[in-house]
Design a protein around this motif. Structure first.
Motif, PDB file in Angstrom:
ATOM      1  N   GLY A 101      59.555  -0.008 -28.427  1.00  0.00           N
ATOM      2  CA  GLY A 101      58.079   0.719 -29.152  1.00  0.00           C
ATOM      3  C   GLY A 101      57.646   1.264 -29.402  1.00  0.00           C
ATOM      4  N   ILE A 102      57.452   1.758 -30.490  1.00  0.00           N
ATOM      5  CA  ILE A 102      56.516   3.115 -30.412  1.00  0.00           C
ATOM      6  C   ILE A 102      55.322   2.687 -30.638  1.00  0.00           C
ATOM      7  N   SER A 103      54.325   3.950 -30.310  1.00  0.00           N
ATOM      8  CA  SER A 103      52.928   3.358 -30.201  1.00  0.00           C
ATOM      9  C   SER A 103      52.626   4.585 -31.481  1.00  0.00           C
ATOM     10  N   CYS A 104      52.168   3.981 -32.820  1.00  0.00           N
ATOM     11  CA  CYS A 104      51.787   5.000 -33.875  1.00  0.00           C
ATOM     12  C   CYS A 104      50.097   5.878 -34.166  1.00  0.00           C
ATOM     13  N   GLN A 105      50.138   7.284 -34.360  1.00  0.00           N
ATOM     14  CA  GLN A 105      49.099   7.303 -34.624  1.00  0.00           C
ATOM     15  C   GLN A 105      48.615   8.276 -36.099  1.00  0.00           C
ATOM     16  N   TYR A 106      48.066   7.850 -36.677  1.00  0.00           N
ATOM     17  CA  TYR A 106      47.850   7.877 -37.980  1.00  0.00           C
ATOM     18  C   TYR A 106      46.711   9.701 -38.155  1.00  0.00           C
ATOM     19  N   PHE A 107      47.223  10.047 -39.230  1.00  0.00           N
ATOM     20  CA  PHE A 107      45.957  11.098 -39.478  1.00  0.00           C
ATOM     21  C   PHE A 107      45.670  10.899 -41.339  1.00  0.00           C
ATOM     22  N   ILE A 108      44.523  11.001 -41.974  1.00  0.00           N
ATOM     23  CA  ILE A 108      44.678  11.145 -43.314  1.00  0.00           C
ATOM     24  C   ILE A 108      43.912  12.293 -43.313  1.00  0.00           C
ATOM     25  N   ASP A 109      44.512  13.133 -44.264  1.00  0.00           N
ATOM     26  CA  ASP A 109      43.659  13.914 -45.099  1.00  0.00           C
ATOM     27  C   ASP A 109      43.388  13.783 -45.992  1.00  0.00           C
ATOM     28  N   HIS A 110      42.076  13.856 -46.246  1.00  0.00           N
ATOM     29  CA  HIS A 110      41.266  13.505 -47.338  1.00  0.00           C
ATOM     30  C   HIS A 110      40.653  14.419 -48.117  1.00  0.00           C
ATOM     31  N   SER A 111      40.333  14.491 -48.884  1.00  0.00           N
ATOM     32  CA  SER A 111      39.169  15.583 -49.230  1.00  0.00           C
ATOM     33  C   SER A 111      38.050  15.320 -48.889  1.00  0.00           C
ATOM     34  N   ASP A 112      37.766  13.787 -48.695  1.00  0.00           N
ATOM     35  CA  ASP A 112      36.104  14.235 -48.036  1.00  0.00           C
ATOM     36  C   ASP A 112      35.872  14.187 -46.585  1.00  0.00           C
ATOM     37  N   ALA A 113      36.996  13.662 -46.268  1.00  0.00           N
ATOM     38  CA  ALA A 113      37.170  13.742 -44.690  1.00  0.00           C
ATOM     39  C   ALA A 113      38.613  13.801 -44.006  1.00  0.00           C
ATOM     40  N   LYS A 114      38.714  14.484 -43.257  1.00  0.00           N
ATOM     41  CA  LYS A 114      39.557  14.213 -42.075  1.00  0.00           C
ATOM     42  C   LYS A 114      39.452  12.945 -40.874  1.00  0.00           C
ATOM     43  N   ILE A 115      40.213  12.275 -40.942  1.00  0.00           N
ATOM     44  CA  ILE A 115      40.837  11.083 -40.256  1.00  0.00           C
ATOM     45  C   ILE A 115      41.889  10.027 -39.519  1.00  0.00           C
ATOM     46  N   LEU A 116      41.231   9.844 -38.156  1.00  0.00           N
ATOM     47  CA  LEU A 116      42.462  10.321 -37.125  1.00  0.00           C
ATOM     48  C   LEU A 116      42.358   8.898 -37.311  1.00  0.00           C
ATOM     49  N   PHE A 117      43.656   7.396 -37.177  1.00  0.00           N
ATOM     50  CA  PHE A 117      43.194   5.940 -37.006  1.00  0.00           C
ATOM     51  C   PHE A 117      44.232   5.412 -35.362  1.00  0.00           C
ATOM     52  N   ASP A 118      43.721   5.921 -34.402  1.00  0.00           N
ATOM     53  CA  ASP A 118      44.477   4.971 -33.595  1.00  0.00           C
ATOM     54  C   ASP A 118      45.074   6.535 -32.957  1.00  0.00           C
ATOM     55  N   LEU A 119      45.135   6.775 -31.529  1.00  0.00           N
ATOM     56  CA  LEU A 119      44.763   7.819 -31.102  1.00  0.00           C
ATOM     57  C   LEU A 119      46.648   7.637 -29.250  1.00  0.00           C
TER      58      LEU A 119
END
Ligand SMILES: [Zn+2]
Length: 282
Positions: free
Chosen positions: A41-59
């Motif tokens: 099993g992998i454990s992904c984290q996601y980075f959303i680079d949005h022009s209004d905010a930098k967002i990480l989802f899970d660590l």
């Protein structure tokens, strides 16, 4: 119009007995005999680079914690390994690959506060990032923490480690229910696995809507479970199996209607096919 990029980050591999991951159907239900097996099993984290905010989802998880866990639920693979994590498979190093510092992060959204999703939360102590969790999840984490004697879910309790989430200098912002974080980036409260479990949906210009389903694999949505009349297998330990299956169904319906796709956070097979940081989806 907002520009949005989605990056998939890695947190290394964990091997577990497959019966630990899912409630499988009987042979009569599925036509297949259950065979014990070690599953990566992998454990992904996601980075959303949005022009209004930098967002990480899970660590993701950290080696220090998981090297202490021996045996069940971990199960060795053919090479005798239970865990594998390169030194750069943590949120800080993964973001450095694209020149982003954790000091720049505006939001850290956590699907739920179990050890393999919240392992690097202490990195965000005294940072500006707002830590977005469901109010119900934080309450549940405190109730279960460190194998609490009065835990509502005894089997879960070992997965909530207070050293990850119990710090006064973490900048929590508790939410209740769904929320649009910034334009095109949604938090969806999908209770079941835990009472405060949440996932995200990101609308991308070229790739379309992508649901980030942090604690699932393909099987959770499309496999066949016990006495099942429709696809969907809850985790082998969940707060509410009924709610979990209802939410899988809801997500599948949304994805069908919006012609979107699901990224399964624990699915190593799918992970191998995805673009990884520094590449991205837009
Ligand atoms: Zn998980």
């Amino acid at each position: 119009m907002a520009t949005v990029k989605l990056y998939v980050l890695s947190s290394g591999l964990l091997w577990a007995e497959k019966g630990f991951l899912f409630n499988f159907g009987t042979q009569e239900d599925t036509g297949e005999k259950y065979e014990p097996e070690s599953v990566a099993g992998i454990s992904c984290q996601y980075f959303i680079d949005h022009s209004d905010a930098k967002i990480l989802f899970d660590l993701g998880w950290n080696m220090e914690d998981f090297s202490k866990l021996k045996g069940f639920p971990q199960r060795e693979n053919e090479d005798g390994k239970e865990i594998e994590q390169a030194p750069d498979e943590n949120p800080k190093s993964q973001l450095e690959k694209i020149g982003v510092s954790i000091d720049e992060i505006d939001y850290v959204v956590i699907s739920h506060l179990m050890a393999e999703h919240a392992g690097w939360l202490p990195l965000f102590r005294e940072k500006k990032a707002r830590i977005i969790v469901q109010k119900k999840e934080l309450e549940y984490a405190y109730a279960n923490k460190d194998r609490s004697r009065f835990a509502p879910e005894p089997f879960h309790s070992w997965m909530y480690w207070s050293r990850h989430f119990d710090h006064p200098d973490l900048n929590y912002e508790l939410v209740e229910g769904d929320r649009e974080l910034v334009d095109g980036v949604q938090i969806m409260h999908t209770p079941g696995h835990t009472p405060g479990y949440q996932i995200m949906k990101v609308r991308l210009q070229k790739s379309g809507p992508i649901v980030l389903s942090a604690c699932e694999t393909w099987h959770n949505y499309y496999g066949v479970g016990v006495n099942a009349v429709a696809p969907g297998i809850p985790h082998c330990f969940s707060y509410s199996y009924g709610d979990e299956l209802r939410n899988f169904r809801k997500i599948k319906q949304i994805v069908g209607e919006e012609k979107g796709q699901i990224f399964f956070g624990h699915d190593y097979k799918q992970f191998q096919t995805l673009k990884k940081v520094p590449e991205y989806y837009d």
